[in-house]
Each structure stands twice: as structure tokens, then as C-alpha cells.
Design an enzyme around this catalytic site. Sequence first.
Site, PDB file in Angstrom:
ATOM      1  N   GLU A  37     -10.752  -0.043  10.667  1.00 51.04           N
ATOM      2  CA  GLU A  37     -11.527  -0.925   9.780  1.00 51.04           C
ATOM      3  C   GLU A  37     -11.510  -2.386  10.229  1.00 51.04           C
ATOM      4  OE1 GLU A  37      -7.830  -0.991   6.611  1.00 51.04           O
ATOM      5  OE2 GLU A  37      -9.804  -1.399   5.854  1.00 51.04           O
ATOM      6  N   ASP A  49       0.004   2.684   8.452  1.00 55.65           N
ATOM      7  CA  ASP A  49      -0.482   1.958   9.634  1.00 55.65           C
ATOM      8  C   ASP A  49       0.420   2.096  10.864  1.00 55.65           C
ATOM      9  OD1 ASP A  49      -2.542   1.096   8.049  1.00 55.65           O
ATOM     10  OD2 ASP A  49      -1.727  -0.897   7.707  1.00 55.65           O
ATOM     11  N   ARG A 104     -17.401  16.990  12.374  1.00 56.88           N
ATOM     12  CA  ARG A 104     -17.885  17.521  13.663  1.00 56.88           C
ATOM     13  C   ARG A 104     -18.856  18.682  13.462  1.00 56.88           C
ATOM     14  NH1 ARG A 104     -16.750  15.970  18.659  1.00 56.88           N
ATOM     15  NH2 ARG A 104     -14.740  14.984  18.994  1.00 56.88           N
ATOM     16  N   ALA A 152     -12.073  12.237  20.236  1.00 63.16           N
ATOM     17  CA  ALA A 152     -13.196  11.323  19.973  1.00 63.16           C
ATOM     18  C   ALA A 152     -13.812  10.811  21.273  1.00 63.16           C
ATOM     19  CB  ALA A 152     -12.701  10.146  19.137  1.00 63.16           C
ATOM     20  N   ASP A 177       4.937  -4.489   6.095  1.00 63.12           N
ATOM     21  CA  ASP A 177       5.495  -5.769   6.553  1.00 63.12           C
ATOM     22  C   ASP A 177       5.636  -6.818   5.444  1.00 63.12           C
ATOM     23  OD1 ASP A 177       2.767  -5.913   6.460  1.00 63.12           O
ATOM     24  OD2 ASP A 177       2.497  -6.779   8.455  1.00 63.12           O
ATOM     25  N   ARG A 187      -6.154  -2.581   9.175  1.00 63.55           N
ATOM     26  CA  ARG A 187      -6.786  -3.906   9.148  1.00 63.55           C
ATOM     27  C   ARG A 187      -6.408  -4.704  10.402  1.00 63.55           C
ATOM     28  NH1 ARG A 187      -6.886  -5.446   3.206  1.00 63.55           N
ATOM     29  NH2 ARG A 187      -4.634  -5.233   3.384  1.00 63.55           N
ATOM     30  N   GLY A 200       0.852  -1.200   0.000  1.00 64.16           N
ATOM     31  CA  GLY A 200       0.000   0.000   0.000  1.00 64.16           C
ATOM     32  C   GLY A 200       0.880   1.241   0.000  1.00 64.16           C
ATOM     33  N   THR A 227       4.383   2.844   5.499  1.00 62.85           N
ATOM     34  CA  THR A 227       2.967   2.459   5.623  1.00 62.85           C
ATOM     35  C   THR A 227       2.255   3.475   6.501  1.00 62.85           C
ATOM     36  OG1 THR A 227       1.427   0.878   6.649  1.00 62.85           O
ATOM     37  CG2 THR A 227       3.679   0.801   7.443  1.00 62.85           C
ATOM     38  N   ARG A 255       0.957  -5.031  -4.750  1.00 64.07           N
ATOM     39  CA  ARG A 255       1.085  -6.167  -3.826  1.00 64.07           C
ATOM     40  C   ARG A 255       1.307  -7.381  -4.723  1.00 64.07           C
ATOM     41  NH1 ARG A 255      -0.708  -4.127   1.113  1.00 64.07           N
ATOM     42  NH2 ARG A 255      -2.339  -2.550   0.967  1.00 64.07           N
ATOM     43  N   ASP A 298       2.610   0.100  11.921  1.00 65.37           N
ATOM     44  CA  ASP A 298       2.536  -1.168  12.656  1.00 65.37           C
ATOM     45  C   ASP A 298       3.780  -2.033  12.439  1.00 65.37           C
ATOM     46  OD1 ASP A 298       2.109  -1.679   9.992  1.00 65.37           O
ATOM     47  OD2 ASP A 298       0.458  -3.072  10.296  1.00 65.37           O
TER      48      ASP A 298
HETATM   49  O1  F6P Z   1      -1.358  -1.471   4.770  1.00 67.60           O
HETATM   50  C1  F6P Z   1      -1.837  -0.201   4.480  1.00 67.60           C
HETATM   51  C2  F6P Z   1      -3.312  -0.216   4.241  1.00 67.60           C
HETATM   52  O2  F6P Z   1      -3.658   1.094   3.886  1.00 67.60           O
HETATM   53  C3  F6P Z   1      -4.188  -0.728   5.387  1.00 67.60           C
HETATM   54  O3  F6P Z   1      -4.430   0.220   6.387  1.00 67.60           O
HETATM   55  C4  F6P Z   1      -5.445  -1.102   4.650  1.00 67.60           C
HETATM   56  O4  F6P Z   1      -6.175  -2.037   5.364  1.00 67.60           O
HETATM   57  C5  F6P Z   1      -4.919  -1.660   3.367  1.00 67.60           C
HETATM   58  O5  F6P Z   1      -3.661  -1.040   3.143  1.00 67.60           O
HETATM   59  C6  F6P Z   1      -5.796  -1.471   2.157  1.00 67.60           C
HETATM   60  O6  F6P Z   1      -5.167  -2.058   1.071  1.00 67.60           O
HETATM   61  P1  F6P Z   1      -5.658  -1.980  -0.442  1.00 67.60           P
HETATM   62  O7  F6P Z   1      -5.337  -0.619  -0.956  1.00 67.60           O
HETATM   63  O8  F6P Z   1      -4.867  -3.036  -1.129  1.00 67.60           O
HETATM   64  O9  F6P Z   1      -7.125  -2.222  -0.424  1.00 67.60           O
END
Ligand code: F6P
Length: 334
Positions: A236, A140, A167, A199, A115, A184, A23, A138, A84, A142
Site C-alpha cells: 500500500e 508487517d 488468479r 507474482a 514499532d 505502509r 494494529g 505486527t 493507537r 518490519d
Molecule cells: O502496522 C500494521 C498495519 O496493518 C499496516 O500494514 C497498515 O498500513 C496499518 O496497520 C493500517 O492501520 P489502521 O488499521 O490503523 O488503518
Amino acid sequence: MYTLPELEPLRDFDAIAVLTSGGDSPGMNPAVRGVVRAALNQGISVYGVQKGYSGLLAGDLRLMTSSSVRNIVQRGGTILKSDRCEAFKQPENRRTAVQILKDKGIQGLVVIGGDGSLTGAHCLAEESDLAVVGLPGTIDNDIFGTDDTIGFDTAVNTALDAIDKIRDTASSHERHFLVEVMGRNSGFLATHVGIAAGAEMVVVPEYEVHIEQLGQQLSESRRSGKGSSGIIVVAEGRDPGLTYRLAEQLRQQGEDPRVCILGHIQRGGQPSGHDRVLASSLGAMAVSYLLAGYSDIMVGVDAGGIVEVPLDSVIRYRKGLDPHLFELALLLHK
Ligand code: F6P
């Protein structure tokens, strides 16, 4: 601002390659620019691999010049394109990739991605004599072994920009909104966005959702006059449609919330100043680490300094969401 380690150059490279994978994230362009300019400044040729590992397998490599990366430090996305690539999980395809790189005289590779992309980088380093350095890219945040990833800060700010607007309408109509952010497998983005947006609640994949408690909390805050409109930030998660299901459950408890899915808007846009500095530093340092003889590492950030982490650990361990930070997100709205 980061502390950069002093590395002694111990080996020579004629040519290296750089690719972006997985991504995309805002800041990949300044990272590519950092790699290209740092390498060219040291007399090393640089190939830009198009479309991540898929482009590598297709042999789509283009020699880059300093002007190839002109005017991209401020641009979102990645000029190298990304993908990917399932095929790269097969060892025989990775052998093909190594041969393609060798045929061009390429001895080093910089992989910018999340990752999955760093797992591919580790396999390449283990299975060949290529020098491979990964950079965490990324939204994320993570990735184990680094406090920060390229694109995270921008994504937080993009989500905040949207939530500040939501808001306004939430307050005009005295409604609660469930705002879904990406993530994810991890709730870093949701937790940071939740704290920064003030929030009412944050839902992350790491912790169970107590929907009844949430419903009671929203009704209580409406009754007490504290707030008739509020924002619930939802990561999500792995379960598509989670946010709509939560909204339905709240409806059954007497609330009438609205749902807003921010989606891929969080992956685009101009990188923030923070991400530009992070990406530029990591990009340039990737070249320094290659020259210092390192391979099979990721270059990341720890306690304000640029550090190297073995790719083996990066892909083996999971970066945990700080429970105190998550508690803080829940505490501050009370
Ligand atoms: O890993 C980055 C990310 O943006 C995640 O937060 C998300 O779940 C995923 O990629 C979405 O991937 P794609 O663009 O392949 O749907």
C-alpha cells in the site's frame, strides 16, 4: 520450532500486566495466553490491560485467571483489544500510567505490538523502575532485531488464499490484476506474498516503481503467449490510492488491469500454526526474561533462536528489506 534460552530466575514479582497495542495481528491471543499461563504457573498475578495504552491511562486493568485465556489460542484479533494512543506520547501521561500500575502493585509489563507500541514500552522502562518487556506483534514484519513477528505468517497465507482465487478469475478473463497488500512503510509482506504467489511483479515502498517497464513486460508476456493474465502485488505504501494510480498508468499503456485491495482482511483470521508456536514461545519467554531481571528489551527471533534485543536498538534502527529476496521475487516470474 525455536531454541529457547535457559534463563536463571533472579527476582520475584507479585504482579505483572500485559497489553496489546497498535494494529492487531493474528497471534496476539496466543501471546497473551503464553504470558498469562507462564506467569500464573510461577505464582505471579497477571492483569490484562484493556485497549492498549488508552486503557492503561483509563485504569482499565482486569485480573486474569487461567480460564481468562481458555479457548483463545486459535482466535484472531486480541481479547485485550487494541488501540493507537496519541496521548501516550506525552511524558506526563506516561507518569500517570506508571502510577496506575504501581497502585495495583504491578512491577512488570509485557507490551505486544509494533514499532510505535515498542517505543512507548521503551519510554516507560527508561522513565520508571517498572520492568518492561516488548514482543513484536505486527503483520508487517518490519521490526528491527527480529527475523519474525507475530501475525506475519498468517497474513502472508491470508493474502495467498485471496490471490489464488483472484488468479482463477484473472485467467478466465485473461486480465492482469493489481493486488494491494498492507505495508505502509515496508515491503516484507508484499515480497513474501509475491514470491509465494508467483507474482509477475512486486511493488514495494523501498524501491522505485518503473511503470513503463512493467507495462512493457505485461504486453510482452501477452504477445509471447507466456501469460495473458498475471498478478502484480503492490504494498500500500505511504501514498493512498497508489494501486489505482498504477492501474491507470497501465491503462494508458494499453492494458486493462483490475484492482483488488485486500486491506484489513490480512489482519484478521485464525493464527497459523507457525504464529501460534511463535506467539506462545515469545509470550512465555517474556515472563522468563522478567524473572531473570531483564527490562527495556524486546524478545524476538534470530536464526531460529529466541533472543533479547535492547528496545533502544529496536526503535532506533530500521529493518531493511533484503534486496536479494526482492530480486528473487522479480526474477522468478521470468
Ligand atoms: O502496522 C500494521 C498495519 O496493518 C499496516 O500494514 C497498515 O498500513 C496499518 O496497520 C493500517 O492501520 P489502521 O488499521 O490503523 O488503518
